[in-house]
Design a protein around this motif. Structure first.
Motif, PDB file in Angstrom:
ATOM      1  N   GLY A   1       0.798  -1.217   0.000  1.00  0.00           N
ATOM      2  CA  GLY A   1       0.000   0.000   0.000  1.00  0.00           C
ATOM      3  C   GLY A   1       0.832   1.269   0.000  1.00  0.00           C
ATOM      4  O   GLY A   1       0.362   2.326   0.406  1.00  0.00           O
TER       5      GLY A   1
ATOM      6  N   LYS B   1      -4.555   1.852  -0.490  1.00  0.00           N
ATOM      7  CA  LYS B   1      -4.987   0.559  -1.015  1.00  0.00           C
ATOM      8  C   LYS B   1      -3.881  -0.069  -1.847  1.00  0.00           C
ATOM      9  O   LYS B   1      -3.304   0.569  -2.725  1.00  0.00           O
TER      10      LYS B   1
ATOM     11  N   THR C   1      -2.931  -0.583  -6.516  1.00  0.00           N
ATOM     12  CA  THR C   1      -3.966   0.286  -7.075  1.00  0.00           C
ATOM     13  C   THR C   1      -3.318   1.489  -7.740  1.00  0.00           C
ATOM     14  O   THR C   1      -2.204   1.894  -7.366  1.00  0.00           O
TER      15      THR C   1
END
Length: 228
Positions: free
Chosen positions: A50, A76, A79
């Protein structure tokens, strides 16, 4: 209701973040930290932990960050986040100076909006198509301020009004800029960027197509058109 929440981009702490990362407009003399600073709109990628670890600029440069970075808005894992990056380029890497989130909202139909369309005025600054044609970008100024009373947060987004098709098969997509002032005081202006992903438009954009967005400003409604 979930669709509506995803469509809206809430901007309170975001405004202060953008201001912080956009205020440095001068360079130090000599070879100081900011002597060779660059600013680019990027797709920033997080790793399995993350952390932001790499970016792809709109010009197609793929860069690793010299040091992976934690950001609350990009926590996240695995991503991609639309961002504005200030950095020093060191070989094929980016030495991060500042990075901020850039809203890239979903495009909704008017029927999706449970509370109806909101088009409170903003100040328009500029618009442009990214070099890779993945984004239609807006630079705006929102009026904001603080008060002793608790107020709601401003929201921005994008609504599709219609799509027309010409005899040659080209499309013209008509959008409206959504803005809910939400009772926030209008004491001073704050710069905000928004990126509209062309892949989220209701038609697949091709050569000859156009996208227009209607924006309500303090001096009246304006339309900005992007041609492909």
């Amino acid at each position: 209701m979930k669709k509506f929440i995803r469509f809206l981009v809430i901007i309170s702490s975001l405004i202060s973040v953008l201001n912080t990362s956009c205020t440095r407009e001068t360079y130090e003399s000599g070879d100081g930290k900011y002597s060779y600073m660059r600013a680019d709109f990027v797709d920033a990628h997080t790793n399995a932990e993350g952390k932001l670890f790499s970016v792809m600029t709109d010009e197609g440069d793929s860069l690793l960050l010299t040091v992976p970075e934690n950001r609350n808005w990009a926590a996240k894992a695995d991503t991609t986040f639309r961002s504005l990056l200030y950095y020093n380029k060191v070989g094929n890497k980016a030495e991060l100076i500042a990075i901020s989130s850039v809203p890239a909202p979903l495009i909704r139909e008017l029927s999706d909006l449970e509370e109806g369309m909101k088009s409170d005025p903003v100040r328009f600054v500029s618009s442009w198509t990214s070099a890779n044609r993945r984004y239609l970008n807006l630079e705006l100024m929102l009026m904001t301020g603080t008060t002793s009373e608790e107020v709601a947060l401003q929201k921005i987004g994008c609504v599709c009004d219609s799509v027309s098709t010409a005899s040659d098969g080209s499309h013209h997509v008509w959008l409206s800029f959504y803005h809910d002032q939400s009772g926030v005081p209008e004491y001073y202006s704050s710069k905000v960027y928004m990126s509209i992903m062309t892949s989220r438009l209701p038609v697949q954009i091709k050569e000859g197509d156009q996208v227009s967005i209607l924006i309500n400003t303090y001096t009246g409604k304006i339309t900005r058109t992007f041609s492909f």
